[in-house]
Structure formats: C-alpha cells, structure tokens
Design an enzyme around this catalytic site. Structure first.
Site, mmCIF file in Angstrom:
data_model
loop_
_atom_site.group_PDB
_atom_site.id
_atom_site.type_symbol
_atom_site.label_atom_id
_atom_site.label_comp_id
_atom_site.label_asym_id
_atom_site.label_seq_id
_atom_site.Cartn_x
_atom_site.Cartn_y
_atom_site.Cartn_z
ATOM 1 N N GLU A 30 -3.367 6.449 3.004
ATOM 2 C CA GLU A 30 -2.743 7.677 2.619
ATOM 3 C C GLU A 30 -3.428 8.955 2.479
ATOM 4 O O GLU A 30 -3.159 10.131 2.505
ATOM 5 C CB GLU A 30 -2.027 7.459 1.325
ATOM 6 C CG GLU A 30 -3.057 7.159 -0.081
ATOM 7 C CD GLU A 30 -3.433 5.780 -0.162
ATOM 8 O OE1 GLU A 30 -3.587 5.020 0.582
ATOM 9 O OE2 GLU A 30 -3.991 5.508 -1.447
ATOM 10 N N HIS A 50 -7.319 2.776 2.300
ATOM 11 C CA HIS A 50 -6.183 3.904 1.875
ATOM 12 C C HIS A 50 -5.804 4.712 2.934
ATOM 13 O O HIS A 50 -6.526 5.616 2.958
ATOM 14 C CB HIS A 50 -6.942 4.512 0.477
ATOM 15 C CG HIS A 50 -6.888 3.961 -0.723
ATOM 16 N ND1 HIS A 50 -6.172 3.563 -1.525
ATOM 17 C CD2 HIS A 50 -8.048 3.401 -1.205
ATOM 18 C CE1 HIS A 50 -6.261 3.228 -2.626
ATOM 19 N NE2 HIS A 50 -7.515 2.745 -2.473
ATOM 20 N N CYS A 97 -4.547 -1.056 -0.300
ATOM 21 C CA CYS A 97 -5.693 -1.636 -1.116
ATOM 22 C C CYS A 97 -5.151 -2.756 -2.306
ATOM 23 O O CYS A 97 -4.938 -3.855 -1.800
ATOM 24 C CB CYS A 97 -6.066 -0.298 -2.038
ATOM 25 S SG CYS A 97 -7.645 -0.791 -2.579
HETATM 26 N N1 GLN Z 1 -8.577 -3.088 -8.205
HETATM 27 C C1 GLN Z 1 -8.663 -3.536 -6.846
HETATM 28 C C2 GLN Z 1 -10.085 -3.450 -6.636
HETATM 29 O O1 GLN Z 1 -10.810 -3.114 -7.351
HETATM 30 C C3 GLN Z 1 -8.038 -2.629 -6.010
HETATM 31 C C4 GLN Z 1 -8.399 -1.221 -6.202
HETATM 32 C C5 GLN Z 1 -7.390 -0.391 -5.326
HETATM 33 O O2 GLN Z 1 -6.184 -0.552 -5.211
HETATM 34 N N2 GLN Z 1 -8.144 1.079 -5.238
HETATM 35 O O3 GLN Z 1 -10.476 -4.075 -5.748
#
Ligand code: GLN
Length: 535
Positions: free
Chosen positions: A512, A510, A384
């Site tokens: 994970e 994600h 992410c």
């Molecule tokens: N802050 C970033 C966004 O909002 C990444 C979010 C995250 O890593 N879950 O896109």
C-alpha cells in the site's frame, strides 16, 4: 534553477485541516509546471519518529524506502508527487534536540551556552536546507506540524522566520492554512479565528503571503475582502479550499482553479508554463462516475479511525481507479466477527482485506475472516499481519496443525508457524528496531503476483518483527499454500497465494505504501479486478 526556494505551510485555528493534502497538492501543481519538488514535514513533538506512537493517537506510520518511519502526511506527498522521500524529509523536534545535545556532549559548541536560539533554530534551518541540497530540487515545500500557538512549535516558527529573512524576497513563501467556520444557527461564515491565527503568526514575525481557507461553504467576495484586509494579504491570495465532494484527488484541481500555483510562482519569481493536469482530471472523472461498483470489507482493529489505515484505503481506491470501479470500503471490526461470526459481517462483500497490525486484540476474528474468504472463494488480500494471519489460518484449518499461531500472540503455541527471527530475539529497544524499509523479493513463475507485477524481482517496503517459520515451509507448501515470493536468498517467505481460488494473495511487505492514484499498485489492481469479477 540556481537557488532552491522554500515554501512553508503552517496551520491555524485547529488541527486536521488537511495541511498535508494542501502541501501535497501544491507539489502536484508545481511538478506539472516542470519543477523538481521536494516535500518535507517538520513535526514539533519530542518523539524521535512516529514509529513508537499508537495509531489511535497519530494515525498510520508511513514507511519510506530507506526504512524511515514517518508521519502519514509523507504518504500524501508520495501519492501526489514524484518526490523521492527519505529520512531527511521527516524531521521532529525530538531529532533536533537529540542532535543538539549530542553536539554539546562532544564539545562542538566550544564552551558556549547552548540555547534554543541560535543552536536549536540553526539545527532546524540546517535540516531544511539539507533536503534541497541532497535532493537537488528547485523547490522545497516544508509543512510544519501542529497548530500556530503551540508552545513546542515556537522554535520552528522562529527558524523559518529567519530563513525568510536570510533568503530575502523571492526566496521563501509562507502559506497559512486556516479554518473559516460556518456557524449554522447564525447562517454565517466567520473570519475572526483566521484573523487571530494570522495575528499569532505576525507576533512571531511571520506574515503569511497566502491564506488557504478551509470551509464547508463557498467564501463570498465580501468575506474574502475582509480576510484580505485584516490579514494583510491581497484578495487573490485568499484561497478557498472547500471540503471535497468525492475524493482528495480533487484538491490539486481545486487549487488550480483558485490560481494558487500562479500566485506561488509570482511570489517566488518563477516564470513557468501552466500546470498540465490532464492526468488528474482523468482520475477525478473516474472517481466521480465509475463504470462499476464493488464493496470490499477491511477487517481490522482500528476501524473507527479514518487515519489508522490511510495508505490501505488509498491503495484500494487506486485499484478502483485502474478498474474504472468505485470501491465502497466497509470497515469491519475484527472483534465483531469474534462475537457474531464472519458471515454476518462479510456476506455480500466482493473482497476481503486484512491489513497490518500489532497486538492480540481481534486476532481470532481476523483468522475467521480469512477462513471465510478462503472457503467461500471471496478474493482476499493480506498485508503484513494479513499474510501472517493467512498462514496461521491455513496451518490450522487445512494442515490440521491445532493451536498454530504466531509467537507474537501465543508464545507457547505448539505450532509457531510465524515466529521471531534470531536477530529480533535480542532486540530490547522499541524505536526503529523492526525489519524496516525496501527489500528485494523474487516472485515465482506462474504465480498471480508474478503475472500482476510483470516482473520477477520487485522491491517493497517492510515494517514488522515476525516471519514465516521455515520449519513449516515444506508441510504448508505441500498442503497447497503457494510460497509465491521470497527474499533473493530464498531465506524469508514474502508472499503466499492459494491455487484454485479466484484471488488469494498475501504479502509480508506493505504494498500500500507504493500505490499512486495514476499508478495503482499491481496487487491492489488485481484484487479489485477479481472483486469485480466475483460481483
Ligand atoms: N505484528 C506483526 C509483526 O510485527 C505484523 C506487523 C505489521 O502488520 N506491520 O511482524
């Protein structure tokens, strides 16, 4: 099975006793006895969901397929069982009150005085039963967050007490997880906190039938007898759950040795064959005596906290299990890299990982970490924010786009290579407004990700607002960053990779959240394999 059964797991004395792990491990045992099990968590706080909470206070926010932002215990449930979790499996008092107040405004209560009992408690009971109904399970294991004695937890305890009454013998089971502390100076194990915690439950009308005693020392027979007598349970119902030596994946086996699942089946009038735990034994054997070892640096901002990147650490561990490799995770504070440079903290690491995150702090350190991994050909996995950072680093240092950034961190960047989608620009409310939950992704032929997944189309979970800026797609791709995955319509970039690098993959989603100890996520499996090769 005709009537679903309900197992309630409460916690006493202190928080952080691993109630969630205990509930999940019991789920493992019952599933391996052939039951269909659902797990749910009831959190007594007033937030509607944990999505708005700071990881410093509450640990990671775990995301489900349907986009529900939930407590990290749901991550344990999914890792330990095949229970298909959805929004209904994560309930908070905030949701309950919201529903009751909405009903009141609609006039559903027909002029009655709206009260905690019965209106709030009925709504709680309805939510718990709904899980069994929707998911068609034999057993619902419902963990109650917080500690017995908390004021906000009282309506929940009253509701589950009533369920015990409504469903009668064999219909419900109450398990209390408690602390049996060892007092070092006295060299003694103490049972009083447990006695008092159980007394507190009995005041409300709940008599737990099983006590899971968390302790750092073995609990001797005489101590068990004492707990049994004063807490009104059978001696065999005093279950010892010692601190694990190697891994949390030992807990189901530990509880099986204590014959906890046998007891549970007896209480709930279920005749079932013993749990088949061969797979779990193999997992634990690999964790205890791995053939290889590697060190992986996780560069983040909440590194002081074990719980903030829970699923990430677990998925790395699963990648290790798949490669018969013990992984030592070195937590590196991104701000330390800003101060000392990346080499000082990352030298000797066989892999580097940048997990998800929000906010400005430590961003430049993370960019430096990716640069180090890219230039020194250290395997890199970005999750992410870790994908956004990889894009920014590549734009700045390979494409020569000075000042490239995400508009999250620099709204005036001359090269906003990561930016908000049009639909996110109008969002004002913070709760549940991100791009959330499972979405399809198409992986391009010939990429590392495609090879690892073994599939062209995959489903992965999201939780973010910002995206790869399509205005820069051609320029960045021409310079050599492979756009390895996109949404099915091709509109959004989901995975980036580097060629001529032993392993460099980063995803906007994600991965994970979908890894299990016996089914490591392909990206984590591949990442640890590459780290092992480098070593
Ligand atoms: N802050 C970033 C966004 O909002 C990444 C979010 C995250 O890593 N879950 O896109």
């Amino acid at each position: 099975m005709s009537q679903p059964k309900y197992i309630f797991v409460t916690g006493g004395v202190v928080s952080s006793l691993g109630k969630g792990l205990t509930a999940a491990s019991l789920g493992t045992l019952l599933e391996n006895r052939g039951l269909k099990v659902s797990l749910m968590k009831f959190d007594p706080y007033l937030n509607v969901d944990p999505g708005t909470m700071n990881p410093f206070q509450h640990g990671e926010v775990y995301v489900l397929d349907d986009g529900a932002e939930t407590d990290l215990d749901l991550g344990h449930y999914e890792r330990f069982t095949d229970s298909k979790l959805a929004r209904v499996n994560s309930v908070t008092s905030g949701q309950i009150y919201q529903a009751v107040l909405e009903n009141e405004r609609k006039g559903d209560y027909l002029g009655q005085t709206v009260q905690v009992i019965p209106h709030v408690t009925n709504e709680i009971k309805r939510r718990i039963k709904e899980v069994a109904k929707r998911q068609q399970t034999d057993v619902v294991i419902c963990e109650i967050g917080g500690t017995t004695g908390d004021i906000e937890g009282l309506p929940v305890l009253e509701a589950i007490r009533e369920m015990g009454h409504d469903l009668g013998p064999g219909g419900t089971l109450f398990i209390h997880v408690t602390l049996v502390p060892y007092i070092r100076v006295a060299g003694e194990i103490k049972t009083k906190p447990t006695q008092q915690s159980v007394a507190k439950l009995r005041e409300i009308g709940i008599t737990p039938q099983i006590l899971v005693c968390r302790s750092e020392k073995p609990i001797e027979k005489s101590v068990r007898a004492k707990i049994a007598l004063f807490c009104n349970v059978a001696e065999e119902a005093v279950i010892e759950e010692q601190d694990v030596k190697t891994s949390i994946y030992e807990v189901p086996l530990m509880l099986q040795r204590e014959k906890m699942d046998e007891l549970v089946c007896r209480w709930l009038h279920m005749k079932l064959p013993p749990a088949r735990m061969g797979e779990w034994k193999r997992i634990v054997r690999r964790l205890e005596q791995p053939k290889h070892n590697v060190r992986i640096g996780v560069v983040g901002k909440y590194v002081g906290l074990q719980d903030a990147y829970k699923s990430v650490y677990e998925a790395i561990c699963h990648g290790g299990i798949a490669n018969d490799t013990g992984v030592e995770v070195v937590k590196v504070d991104a701000e330390d890299i800003e101060r000392d440079g990346a080499a000082k903290h990352l030298r000797g690491m066989a892999g580097v990982l940048v997990p998800g995150g929000f906010g400005n702090r430590g961003i430049e350190g993370k960019i430096e970490a990716v640069r180090y991994a890219r230039e020194n050909k250290v395997p890199y996995l970005g999750l992410c924010l870790g994908m956004q950072i990889a894009t920014i680093e590549f734009a700045r240092n390979v494409c020569g786009l000075q000042g490239a950034h995400s508009t999250e961190f620099d709204s005036k960047s001359p090269h906003p290579v990561i930016c908000l989608l049009e639909e996110q620009k109008h969002v004002k409310k913070m709760g549940a407004t991100m791009r959330l939950g499972a979405q399809w992704c198409r992986l391009a032929a010939g990429t590392t990700s495609r090879k690892l997944y073994g599939n062209e189309i995959v489903s992965e979970r999201h939780r973010h607002r910002y995206e790869f800026n399509n205005d820069y797609r051609d320029q960045i791709a021409t310079a050599g960053l492979v756009l390895a995955g996109t949404t099915l319509d091709g509109e959004l970039v989901e995975v980036v990779e580097l060629k001529n690098h032993p392993f460099f993959a980063a995803s906007q989603f994600h991965p994970e959240f979908k890894s299990k100890p016996h089914r490591a996520h392909p990206l984590f499996r591949g990442f640890v394999a590459a780290a092992l090769k480098r070593k």
